[in-house]
Motif scaffolding. Structure first.
Motif, short mmCIF file in Angstrom:
data_model
loop_
_atom_site.label_atom_id
_atom_site.label_comp_id
_atom_site.label_asym_id
_atom_site.label_seq_id
_atom_site.Cartn_x
_atom_site.Cartn_y
_atom_site.Cartn_z
N ALA A 54 0.80 -0.98 -0.75
CA ALA A 54 0.16 -0.30 0.24
C ALA A 54 1.13 1.30 -0.07
O ALA A 54 0.25 2.09 0.05
CB ALA A 54 -1.15 0.06 1.03
N SER A 55 2.45 0.94 0.23
CA SER A 55 2.66 2.13 0.60
C SER A 55 3.91 3.23 -0.92
O SER A 55 4.56 4.26 -1.01
CB SER A 55 4.06 2.02 1.16
N SER A 56 3.33 2.19 -2.02
CA SER A 56 4.25 3.67 -3.10
C SER A 56 3.29 2.51 -4.26
O SER A 56 2.73 1.40 -4.27
CB SER A 56 5.26 2.98 -3.38
N ASP A 117 7.12 -7.20 7.04
CA ASP A 117 7.47 -8.85 5.64
C ASP A 117 5.93 -9.71 5.65
O ASP A 117 5.27 -10.04 6.30
CB ASP A 117 7.96 -9.58 5.77
N ALA A 118 4.67 -9.11 4.46
CA ALA A 118 3.84 -9.03 4.07
C ALA A 118 4.05 -10.81 4.00
O ALA A 118 2.67 -12.01 3.95
CB ALA A 118 3.06 -8.82 3.02
N PHE A 119 5.49 -11.64 4.06
CA PHE A 119 4.86 -12.89 3.55
C PHE A 119 4.96 -13.74 4.97
O PHE A 119 5.19 -15.42 4.94
CB PHE A 119 5.89 -12.95 2.90
N ALA A 250 5.89 -14.98 -14.52
CA ALA A 250 5.47 -15.11 -13.41
C ALA A 250 4.44 -14.16 -13.31
O ALA A 250 3.61 -14.89 -12.90
CB ALA A 250 6.57 -13.58 -12.12
N LYS A 251 4.12 -12.89 -14.03
CA LYS A 251 2.82 -12.61 -14.28
C LYS A 251 1.75 -13.50 -14.82
O LYS A 251 0.34 -13.85 -15.04
CB LYS A 251 2.99 -11.12 -15.40
N GLN A 252 2.26 -14.75 -16.39
CA GLN A 252 1.05 -15.98 -16.49
C GLN A 252 0.26 -16.92 -15.97
O GLN A 252 -0.74 -16.99 -15.27
CB GLN A 252 2.00 -16.50 -17.03
N ALA A 279 2.84 1.06 -18.40
CA ALA A 279 3.77 1.65 -17.64
C ALA A 279 4.35 2.43 -17.14
O ALA A 279 3.86 3.36 -18.04
CB ALA A 279 5.20 1.23 -19.14
N LEU A 280 4.36 2.38 -16.28
CA LEU A 280 4.86 3.96 -15.68
C LEU A 280 5.89 3.50 -14.59
O LEU A 280 6.93 2.25 -14.55
CB LEU A 280 4.04 3.75 -14.11
N VAL A 281 6.89 4.36 -14.42
CA VAL A 281 8.13 4.36 -13.86
C VAL A 281 7.62 4.10 -11.25
O VAL A 281 6.30 5.03 -11.47
CB VAL A 281 8.37 6.47 -13.15
N THR A 282 7.68 3.13 -10.94
CA THR A 282 7.78 3.00 -10.15
C THR A 282 9.29 2.61 -9.32
O THR A 282 9.75 2.52 -10.13
CB THR A 282 6.83 2.36 -9.73
N LYS A 283 9.01 2.43 -8.07
CA LYS A 283 10.19 1.80 -7.55
C LYS A 283 10.45 0.39 -8.62
O LYS A 283 11.87 -0.07 -8.56
CB LYS A 283 9.95 1.72 -5.82
P1 NAD Z 1 6.24 -0.46 -5.72
O1 NAD Z 1 7.71 -1.02 -5.64
O2 NAD Z 1 6.03 1.27 -5.87
O3 NAD Z 1 5.46 -1.23 -4.38
C1 NAD Z 1 5.24 -2.81 -4.04
C2 NAD Z 1 5.00 -2.59 -2.61
O4 NAD Z 1 5.19 -3.69 -2.07
C3 NAD Z 1 5.54 -1.39 -1.38
O5 NAD Z 1 4.81 -0.95 -1.09
C4 NAD Z 1 6.08 -2.11 -0.54
O6 NAD Z 1 6.52 -1.78 0.38
C5 NAD Z 1 5.75 -3.74 -0.55
N1 NAD Z 1 5.90 -4.83 -0.79
C6 NAD Z 1 7.47 -5.07 -1.08
N2 NAD Z 1 7.62 -6.25 -0.14
C7 NAD Z 1 7.14 -6.36 0.93
C8 NAD Z 1 6.99 -7.69 1.83
N3 NAD Z 1 7.80 -8.51 1.79
N4 NAD Z 1 5.85 -6.82 2.92
C9 NAD Z 1 5.11 -6.11 2.11
N5 NAD Z 1 5.17 -5.07 1.17
C10 NAD Z 1 6.16 -5.48 0.41
O7 NAD Z 1 5.75 -1.24 -6.76
P2 NAD Z 1 4.82 -1.15 -7.94
O8 NAD Z 1 5.15 -1.01 -9.54
O9 NAD Z 1 3.27 -0.60 -7.77
O10 NAD Z 1 4.37 -3.12 -8.33
C11 NAD Z 1 3.18 -3.49 -7.72
C12 NAD Z 1 2.18 -4.38 -9.45
O11 NAD Z 1 2.32 -3.91 -10.56
C13 NAD Z 1 3.50 -5.30 -8.87
O12 NAD Z 1 2.86 -6.47 -9.74
C14 NAD Z 1 3.73 -5.37 -10.55
O13 NAD Z 1 4.39 -5.57 -11.39
C15 NAD Z 1 2.19 -3.97 -11.56
N6 NAD Z 1 2.57 -3.54 -12.68
C16 NAD Z 1 3.45 -2.56 -12.38
C17 NAD Z 1 3.54 -1.75 -13.41
C18 NAD Z 1 4.63 -0.05 -13.56
O14 NAD Z 1 4.85 0.01 -14.87
N7 NAD Z 1 5.67 0.44 -13.00
C19 NAD Z 1 3.04 -1.67 -15.02
C20 NAD Z 1 1.91 -2.88 -14.44
C21 NAD Z 1 1.78 -3.80 -13.49
#
Ligand code: NAD
Ligand code: NA
Length: 405
Positions: A54-56, A117-119, A250-252, A279-283
């Motif tokens: 939820a944080s980013s 850790d969500a796992f 993995a997505k499959q 496609a977007l800029v994320t961490k």
């Molecule tokens: P992100 O790095 O911005 O967010 C990941 C989140 O997961 C963060 O809140 C982080 O704190 C949390 N996280 C990671 N490990 C964790 C753990 N062990 N326990 C608890 N929380 C944990 O990533 P994002 O780009 O928003 O990706 C989210 C989903 O969207 C992914 O499935 C990604 O494949 C998908 N996606 C991303 C894009 C893109 O271009 N960025 C495009 C399509 C789909």
């Protein structure tokens, strides 16, 4: 203390709390702009939502769209972030959580943050307890938006590590170095079978299914409960790197999992979906090698066409228009996927992107591609490059230490 951006390769090593606060507020304002001026006493009860990741990125954008959109959601958000310590100010996600909660509470909403850790079984137990304590015992929606490189094997405790590789031939291509502002040629190697399996374990659907099973067994899924996870497919030009690479595998797995979960949730009158996003800029995405030239071209073209969206616009469109249709079923493709990448993959967009990519070189990429936009997005994710923030001002560590999730 002054806080300045520190970037190593494609990883940010610092974050600015005030910029994070401003970004959260701007994203809330974006969602509010789309709201019809509704009567203040709405009949529908708030949606009760669990957001994993939820944080980013897309998870945070989902939480904002659902809380400040028509769903008026009460949320529990799970994330893995670091607070301030003698090692530094902490991560951007840490501050996003805090400032989101403050804004949500001011709007009368429940917003509980669980950082861990969500796992781990401990966090799963904490979440079940929080659903009982803070959401009245049940959730209507589970958003699965974790992105990570490692997941512990629950049987052995050993780590699965995902890799970002191709699955057949090695691929060489230019990739952005955000630290040096250069395009450098990088070779993406072909993965071994073990690496493909490990990546499926980390970024596929297994953990999503385990979460739903845990919540179901605990009796905290409401009648009609829905769940959604996020995926990427992209155009043919990026298939070697993504769709046909380890992440695509993995997505499959995630897509197949959605069908299995959809079947299981039918007993509750619920549904499971995957939304394929832009496609977007994320961490997480800054990490994908050799993918950046495509993003530079895509952003340039979509901005010129007026179809560019950020995470918040994507999630506002998903939850504001697609996910809760006024009548009928959710619109999906032949694979039952919700296609939020429709504008990215539009033929006229892709034709121009392919043409532009063919012209981009290490010498001209800052002019031909949307390098400024990409870099600004990256900095803004970490609280930098926001207008109206005085980055020369001192930030009080004592005040940051007083903030709690
Ligand atoms: P992100 O790095 O911005 O967010 C990941 C989140 O997961 C963060 O809140 C982080 O704190 C949390 N996280 C990671 N490990 C964790 C753990 N062990 N326990 C608890 N929380 C944990 O990533 P994002 O780009 O928003 O990706 C989210 C989903 O969207 C992914 O499935 C990604 O494949 C998908 N996606 C991303 C894009 C893109 O271009 N960025 C495009 C399509 C789909
Ligand atoms: Na996320």
């Amino acid at each position: 203390m002054k806080i300045t951006p520190v970037i190593q390769g494609v990883i940010a090593r610092s974050a600015h709390p005030l910029g994070c606060q401003q970004a959260v507020r701007q994203h809330i304002a974006t969602v509010r702009q789309h709201m019809d001026p509704v009567d203040p006493v709405s009949e529908t009860p708030p949606l009760r939502v669990l957001v994993l990741g939820a944080s980013s990125g897309f998870g945070l954008a989902s939480r904002i769209a659902l809380t400040f959109g028509e769903q008026r959601a009460d949320t529990i958000g799970v994330s893995f972030e670091r607070g301030p310590s003698d090692k530094g100010v902490g991560t951007a996600g840490w501050y996003n959580n805090i400032y989101f909660r403050q804004e949500a509470e001011q709007a009368g909403r429940v917003a509980k943050n669980i950082v861990g850790d969500a796992f781990s079984p401990a966090v799963r137990e904490q979440v079940v307890q929080a659903i009982r304590d803070d959401l009245g015992g049940q959730v209507d929606l589970v958003v699965y938006s974790l992105a990570t490189g490692v997941r512990p094997d629950p049987q052995t405790g050993e780590m699965w590590r995902s890799v970002i590789k191709t699955t057949d031939e090695a691929f060489s291509g230019p990739t952005l170095n955000l630290e040096t502002d250069t395009l450098e040629t990088m070779t993406v190697e072909a993965a071994t079978d073990e690496e493909i399996i490990a990546t499926e374990k980390v970024m596929g659907g297994e953990d999503w299914a385990e979460w739903i099973a845990t919540l179901h067994d605990a009796g905290v899924l409401a009648t009609g409960c829905r769940t959604v996870a996020y995926s990427y497919i992209g155009p043919a030009i990026t298939y070697p790197l993504y769709h046909h690479g380890t992440l695509g595998r993995a997505k499959q797995h995630l897509h197949v999992t959605a069908d299995a979960l959809n079947h299981q949730l039918q007993a509750l009158g619920g549904q499971a979906h995957v939304a394929v996003c832009k496609a977007l800029v994320t961490k997480a995405s800054a990490f994908i090698p050799a993918f950046s030239p495509y993003m530079l071209a895509l952003f340039k073209v979509m901005k010129a066409q007026g179809t560019h969206e950020g995470c918040i616009e994507q999630m506002q469109r998903l939850f504001g228009e697609r996910f809760f249709p006024a009548q009928g079923e959710v619109e999906v493709d032949a694979q039952r996927l919700i296609r939020m990448d429709d504008w990215e993959l539009a033929a006229e967009t892709q034709q121009q992107v392919v043409a532009l990519m063919a012209q981009i070189t290490p010498e001209n990429f800052t002019a031909l591609g949307d390098y400024t936009g990409y870099k600004t997005d990256f900095l803004q994710l970490n609280g930098f490059a926001h207008e109206g923030i005085d980055y020369d001002a001192d930030v009080s560590m004592a005040e940051l230490l007083r903030l709690t999730p």
